[in-house]
Design a protein around this motif. Structure first.
Motif, PDB file in Angstrom:
ATOM      1  N   GLU A  91     -32.797  37.752 -77.160  1.00 22.44           N
ATOM      2  CA  GLU A  91     -31.406  37.033 -77.808  1.00 22.44           C
ATOM      3  C   GLU A  91     -30.807  37.750 -78.706  1.00 22.44           C
ATOM      4  OE1 GLU A  91     -32.939  33.162 -78.481  1.00 22.44           O
ATOM      5  OE2 GLU A  91     -33.274  32.609 -76.227  1.00 22.44           O
TER       6      GLU A  91
ATOM      7  N   ILE B 279     -28.841  40.392 -77.193  1.00 19.35           N
ATOM      8  CA  ILE B 279     -27.645  39.662 -76.184  1.00 19.35           C
ATOM      9  C   ILE B 279     -26.480  39.545 -77.437  1.00 19.35           C
ATOM     10  CG2 ILE B 279     -26.869  37.836 -75.137  1.00 19.35           C
ATOM     11  CD1 ILE B 279     -29.768  37.684 -73.716  1.00 19.35           C
TER      12      ILE B 279
ATOM     13  N   ALA C 155     -32.421  33.932 -70.334  1.00 15.04           N
ATOM     14  CA  ALA C 155     -31.819  34.199 -71.853  1.00 15.04           C
ATOM     15  C   ALA C 155     -30.396  33.701 -72.116  1.00 15.04           C
ATOM     16  CB  ALA C 155     -32.514  35.602 -72.446  1.00 15.04           C
TER      17      ALA C 155
ATOM     18  N   ARG D 172     -29.693  30.007 -71.538  1.00 19.01           N
ATOM     19  CA  ARG D 172     -30.365  29.394 -72.636  1.00 19.01           C
ATOM     20  C   ARG D 172     -29.123  29.419 -74.018  1.00 19.01           C
ATOM     21  NH1 ARG D 172     -35.044  31.839 -71.809  1.00 19.01           N
ATOM     22  NH2 ARG D 172     -34.803  33.188 -73.531  1.00 19.01           N
ATOM     23  N   LEU D 173     -28.714  30.619 -74.281  1.00 16.77           N
ATOM     24  CA  LEU D 173     -27.618  30.785 -75.065  1.00 16.77           C
ATOM     25  C   LEU D 173     -26.399  30.386 -74.736  1.00 16.77           C
ATOM     26  CD1 LEU D 173     -28.240  34.532 -75.913  1.00 16.77           C
ATOM     27  CD2 LEU D 173     -28.740  32.541 -77.486  1.00 16.77           C
TER      28      LEU D 173
END
Length: 177
Positions: A3, A6, A42, A45-46
């Motif tokens: 994360e 990212i 991921a 989720r973000l």
């Protein structure tokens, strides 16, 4: 770590998922390749947390591409994670390199220096890959050439990092005034 990578790469520029995956893989190398089955959850989720947005653009050949952009909340979250990395981000070399890759995004030299000081403190604590009871074993104590090699390479790497950390902390402290 994923994360953080990212958020860090999207801080630099909007990217589509394929390009983001290539950049993360280049950063983490062969040690921790990033699978689509890990990356896209991921990203989702973000996105659900409001840290990034997805926009659809026409594809170069056929299918439309989803371009990811960091939101203002995503920028704040990146700054928070960089200023206050969890201990594992300090002690695990691959995670540490991810923090370092984006630490420039903290504008405050004092905040950057504080993160580097945590890594410095970790590296200055005596440790080894091998122990005699609770005592770290040094390379010179080992008959096994392979284990001695591990410790010799680790020592050289640590000494180089310590020198870089000290010099960079001094420069950041000078810049902070």
């Amino acid at each position: 770590m994923l994360e953080l990578a990212i958020l860090g790469f999207l801080y630099d520029a909007p990217l589509h998922g394929y390009e983001l995956r290539k950049r993360i893989t280049a950063l983490t190398g062969h040690v921790r390749p990033v699978a689509e089955s890990t990356l896209y959850p991921a990203i989702k989720r973000l996105e659900q947390a409001g840290l990034l947005e997805r926009a659809t653009e026409p594809g170069a050949v056929a299918a439309p591409r989803h371009v990811l952009t960091l939101t203002d909340d995503g920028r704040r979250e990146l700054h928070r994670r960089l200023a206050e990395p969890v201990q594992r981000d300090i002690t695990d070399e691959n995670r540490w390199f991810t923090v370092l890759a984006f630490l420039r995004h903290l504008a405050d030299p004092g905040a950057q220096s504080a993160v580097l000081r945590r890594r410095l403190a970790f590296l200055e604590t005596p440790s080894s890959f091998f122990y005699d009871g609770d005592r770290p074993v040094r390379a010179e104590e080992l008959d096994d050439p392979f284990r001695r090699g591990i410790l010799t390479v680790a020592r050289a790497t640590t000494e180089a990092e310590l020198a870089w950390l000290r010099a960079t902390i001094d420069a950041l402290d000078d810049a902070a005034g």
